[in-house]
Design a protein around this motif. Structure first.
Motif, PDB file in Angstrom:
ATOM      1  N   PRO A   1     -11.039   0.278   9.399  1.00 58.35           N
ATOM      2  CA  PRO A   1     -11.673  -1.031   9.276  1.00 58.35           C
ATOM      3  C   PRO A   1     -10.709  -2.203   9.471  1.00 58.35           C
ATOM      4  CG  PRO A   1     -11.186  -0.185   7.099  1.00 58.35           C
ATOM      5  CD  PRO A   1     -10.728   0.860   8.082  1.00 58.35           C
ATOM      6  N   CYS A   2      -9.555  -1.923  10.080  1.00 58.86           N
ATOM      7  CA  CYS A   2      -8.625  -3.028  10.335  1.00 58.86           C
ATOM      8  C   CYS A   2      -7.927  -2.809  11.665  1.00 58.86           C
ATOM      9  CB  CYS A   2      -7.591  -3.146   9.210  1.00 58.86           C
ATOM     10  SG  CYS A   2      -6.474  -1.729   9.072  1.00 58.86           S
ATOM     11  N   PHE A   3      -7.466  -3.907  12.231  1.00 60.28           N
ATOM     12  CA  PHE A   3      -6.657  -3.876  13.442  1.00 60.28           C
ATOM     13  C   PHE A   3      -5.206  -4.092  13.051  1.00 60.28           C
ATOM     14  CE2 PHE A   3      -4.500  -5.882  17.012  1.00 60.28           C
ATOM     15  CZ  PHE A   3      -4.817  -5.005  18.046  1.00 60.28           C
ATOM     16  N   GLY A   4      -4.319  -3.225  13.533  1.00 63.64           N
ATOM     17  CA  GLY A   4      -2.902  -3.364  13.228  1.00 63.64           C
ATOM     18  C   GLY A   4      -2.656  -3.381  11.739  1.00 63.64           C
ATOM     19  N   THR A   5      -1.960  -4.410  11.272  1.00 63.33           N
ATOM     20  CA  THR A   5      -1.643  -4.544   9.848  1.00 63.33           C
ATOM     21  C   THR A   5      -2.533  -5.570   9.152  1.00 63.33           C
ATOM     22  OG1 THR A   5       0.067  -6.198  10.376  1.00 63.33           O
ATOM     23  CG2 THR A   5       0.762  -3.899  10.229  1.00 63.33           C
ATOM     24  N   LEU A   6      -3.659  -5.936   9.778  1.00 56.29           N
ATOM     25  CA  LEU A   6      -4.543  -6.939   9.189  1.00 56.29           C
ATOM     26  C   LEU A   6      -5.200  -6.452   7.903  1.00 56.29           C
ATOM     27  CD1 LEU A   6      -6.244  -8.472  12.366  1.00 56.29           C
ATOM     28  CD2 LEU A   6      -4.384  -9.433  10.998  1.00 56.29           C
ATOM     29  N   GLY A   7      -5.129  -5.150   7.642  1.00 57.73           N
ATOM     30  CA  GLY A   7      -5.676  -4.626   6.392  1.00 57.73           C
ATOM     31  C   GLY A   7      -4.708  -4.714   5.240  1.00 57.73           C
ATOM     32  N   GLY A   8      -3.504  -5.249   5.515  1.00 56.58           N
ATOM     33  CA  GLY A   8      -2.489  -5.348   4.472  1.00 56.58           C
ATOM     34  C   GLY A   8      -2.074  -3.974   3.974  1.00 56.58           C
ATOM     35  N   ASP A   9      -1.930  -3.839   2.673  1.00 53.96           N
ATOM     36  CA  ASP A   9      -1.540  -2.553   2.080  1.00 53.96           C
ATOM     37  C   ASP A   9      -2.743  -1.681   1.737  1.00 53.96           C
ATOM     38  OD1 ASP A   9       1.125  -3.310   2.229  1.00 53.96           O
ATOM     39  OD2 ASP A   9       1.107  -4.233   0.233  1.00 53.96           O
ATOM     40  N   THR A  10      -3.938  -2.209   1.974  1.00 58.51           N
ATOM     41  CA  THR A  10      -5.147  -1.472   1.600  1.00 58.51           C
ATOM     42  C   THR A  10      -5.375  -0.263   2.502  1.00 58.51           C
ATOM     43  OG1 THR A  10      -6.147  -3.545   0.846  1.00 58.51           O
ATOM     44  CG2 THR A  10      -7.633  -1.679   1.180  1.00 58.51           C
ATOM     45  N   TYR A  11      -5.087  -0.424   3.803  1.00 57.44           N
ATOM     46  CA  TYR A  11      -5.332   0.629   4.774  1.00 57.44           C
ATOM     47  C   TYR A  11      -4.064   0.911   5.577  1.00 57.44           C
ATOM     48  CZ  TYR A  11     -10.119  -1.055   3.946  1.00 57.44           C
ATOM     49  OH  TYR A  11     -11.306  -1.450   3.373  1.00 57.44           O
ATOM     50  N   PRO A  12      -3.971   2.114   6.183  1.00 58.48           N
ATOM     51  CA  PRO A  12      -2.864   2.364   7.111  1.00 58.48           C
ATOM     52  C   PRO A  12      -3.002   1.500   8.358  1.00 58.48           C
ATOM     53  CG  PRO A  12      -4.453   4.157   7.179  1.00 58.48           C
ATOM     54  CD  PRO A  12      -4.862   3.276   6.041  1.00 58.48           C
ATOM     55  N   ARG A  13      -1.940   1.389   9.141  1.00 61.31           N
ATOM     56  CA  ARG A  13      -1.967   0.596  10.364  1.00 61.31           C
ATOM     57  C   ARG A  13      -3.108   1.061  11.261  1.00 61.31           C
ATOM     58  NH1 ARG A  13       1.228  -2.669  13.494  1.00 61.31           N
ATOM     59  NH2 ARG A  13       1.045  -2.407  15.754  1.00 61.31           N
ATOM     60  N   HIS A  14      -3.907   0.142  11.741  1.00 58.51           N
ATOM     61  CA  HIS A  14      -5.087   0.406  12.567  1.00 58.51           C
ATOM     62  C   HIS A  14      -6.180   1.166  11.819  1.00 58.51           C
ATOM     63  CE1 HIS A  14      -3.683  -1.516  16.106  1.00 58.51           C
ATOM     64  NE2 HIS A  14      -2.847  -0.588  16.501  1.00 58.51           N
ATOM     65  N   GLY A  15      -6.072   1.259  10.495  1.00 60.67           N
ATOM     66  CA  GLY A  15      -7.126   1.876   9.705  1.00 60.67           C
ATOM     67  C   GLY A  15      -7.079   3.392   9.705  1.00 60.67           C
ATOM     68  N   PHE A  16      -8.130   3.982   9.136  1.00 58.31           N
ATOM     69  CA  PHE A  16      -8.171   5.438   8.963  1.00 58.31           C
ATOM     70  C   PHE A  16      -9.188   6.141   9.848  1.00 58.31           C
ATOM     71  CE2 PHE A  16     -10.680   3.451   5.507  1.00 58.31           C
ATOM     72  CZ  PHE A  16     -11.940   3.895   5.828  1.00 58.31           C
ATOM     73  N   ALA A  17     -10.032   5.392  10.547  1.00 53.01           N
ATOM     74  CA  ALA A  17     -11.108   6.027  11.321  1.00 53.01           C
ATOM     75  C   ALA A  17     -10.569   6.932  12.423  1.00 53.01           C
ATOM     76  CB  ALA A  17     -12.034   4.966  11.927  1.00 53.01           C
ATOM     77  N   ARG A  18      -9.450   6.533  13.059  1.00 51.83           N
ATOM     78  CA  ARG A  18      -8.951   7.277  14.225  1.00 51.83           C
ATOM     79  C   ARG A  18      -8.333   8.626  13.865  1.00 51.83           C
ATOM     80  NH1 ARG A  18      -3.270   4.578  16.150  1.00 51.83           N
ATOM     81  NH2 ARG A  18      -2.334   4.345  14.090  1.00 51.83           N
ATOM     82  N   THR A  19      -8.027   8.857  12.582  1.00 52.46           N
ATOM     83  CA  THR A  19      -7.466  10.146  12.177  1.00 52.46           C
ATOM     84  C   THR A  19      -8.370  10.887  11.195  1.00 52.46           C
ATOM     85  OG1 THR A  19      -6.169   9.014  10.460  1.00 52.46           O
ATOM     86  CG2 THR A  19      -5.075   9.456  12.569  1.00 52.46           C
ATOM     87  N   SER A  20      -9.596  10.399  11.002  1.00 51.54           N
ATOM     88  CA  SER A  20     -10.541  11.033  10.086  1.00 51.54           C
ATOM     89  C   SER A  20     -11.441  12.020  10.826  1.00 51.54           C
ATOM     90  CB  SER A  20     -11.400   9.963   9.396  1.00 51.54           C
ATOM     91  OG  SER A  20     -10.617   9.119   8.585  1.00 51.54           O
ATOM     92  N   GLN A  21     -11.986  12.958  10.079  1.00 50.81           N
ATOM     93  CA  GLN A  21     -12.913  13.934  10.648  1.00 50.81           C
ATOM     94  C   GLN A  21     -14.336  13.384  10.575  1.00 50.81           C
ATOM     95  OE1 GLN A  21     -11.823  16.780  12.163  1.00 50.81           O
ATOM     96  NE2 GLN A  21      -9.787  15.946  11.703  1.00 50.81           N
ATOM     97  N   TRP A  22     -14.936  13.159  11.719  1.00 44.93           N
ATOM     98  CA  TRP A  22     -16.297  12.642  11.816  1.00 44.93           C
ATOM     99  C   TRP A  22     -17.293  13.808  11.881  1.00 44.93           C
ATOM    100  CZ3 TRP A  22     -17.589   7.292  13.701  1.00 44.93           C
ATOM    101  CH2 TRP A  22     -16.492   6.424  13.592  1.00 44.93           C
TER     102      TRP A  22
END
Length: 282
Positions: A83-104
């Protein structure tokens, strides 16, 4: 063919045009073999790895050094930054978020004479009341629709991108309709009155007033990329120096990223509402 290149084996047929395939690491993919198009989608990340219209050439670039292992982002194709681009999620999410490494989860398959459509969904422990789906409609063009549905009682904010890697020749490429203003993320400067696109040694730009359709061309090849639900278009190529220091990228000469993105202001999704980020490739 991408199946042989990635050493994928067919496990079972899911539909008259869709097959479940796996690699030696046990990663699951969906192979689309339709008269109008061939495509490969990884279950991890709902990641469109390959798309080739028929007739036509492969549109998406894929690194020969990309590691297809669980929990590792794939270098190439179309990663989903959410749910974030790059580091725009701050410390809440990993860089570029978690969707790209999650199991859908594969939710729906629909095949017609014109296209094959797959819908994958994700509900993550980090955002349990947020439903995420990605609908792929694959035919003479490819449509990727990323839908965020806020089932919580409060507002939910997102940034993000469809981080598409397109095949090109960086020495010959031209990109049109990007607009005349961009933020250079390398120099941290805003450029104005840009008359035409020129690649830098390291290119990382956020175009602020792009048209809804970008035009990519090189030699006799052309690609149209339509954007919807975005506030910017990101153009990225690391250049030789940075690419030489990236383990999963041995060369930056044959791709350009043109990303449908939300980077300037988070989209605020009210309770019980949805937002769509859409890219169409033709």
């Amino acid at each position: 063919m991408v199946l042989e290149r990635l050493q994928l084996k067919v496990v079972k047929q899911l539909d008259n045009a869709v097959f479940e395939v796996r690699n030696e690491e046990g990663m699951l993919f969906y192979w689309v073999d339709h008269p109008q198009a061939k495509a490969l989608i990884a279950q991890q990340g709902a990641h469109l790895v390959s798309y080739r219209p028929n007739p036509g050439k492969e549109k998406l670039w894929l690194s020969d050094s990309s590691e297809f292992t669980r929990g590792k982002a794939i270098r190439g194709g179309i990663p989903i930054c959410w749910p974030c681009f790059g580091t725009l999620g701050g410390d809440t999410y990993p860089r570029h978020g978690f969707a790209r490494t999650s199991q859908w989860s594969l939710d729906t398959i629909k095949t017609t004479e014109q296209y094959c459509q797959l819908i994958l969904t994700l509900c993550h422990d980090s955002t349990p009341e947020i439903a995420l789906s990605c609908k792929f409609t694959l035919g003479e063009q490819a449509s990727i629709e990323l839908t965020t549905t806020n089932n919580s009682p409060t507002e939910f904010e997102i940034t993000g991108a469809l981080h598409s890697y397109f095949i090109t020749d960086v020495k010959k490429l031209h990109i049109g309709s990007l607009g005349d203003q961009y933020i250079d993320s390398v120099s941290q400067q805003t450029k104005y009155d840009v008359t035409q696109f020129e690649l830098s040694e390291e290119t990382d730009r956020i175009y602020l007033k792009p048209k809804n359709i970008s035009h990519l061309s090189w030699d006799n090849s052309t690609v149209e990329i339509e954007h919807r639900g975005h506030d910017s278009v990101v153009v990225w190529n690391p250049g030789k120096k940075l690419a030489d220091n990236m383990a999963d990228l041995h060369s930056a000469d044959h791709f350009i990223c043109i990303e449908t993105a939300i980077t300037q202001s988070p989209v605020k999704i009210p309770a019980k509402h949805s937002h769509q980020l859409i890219q169409v490739i033709r």
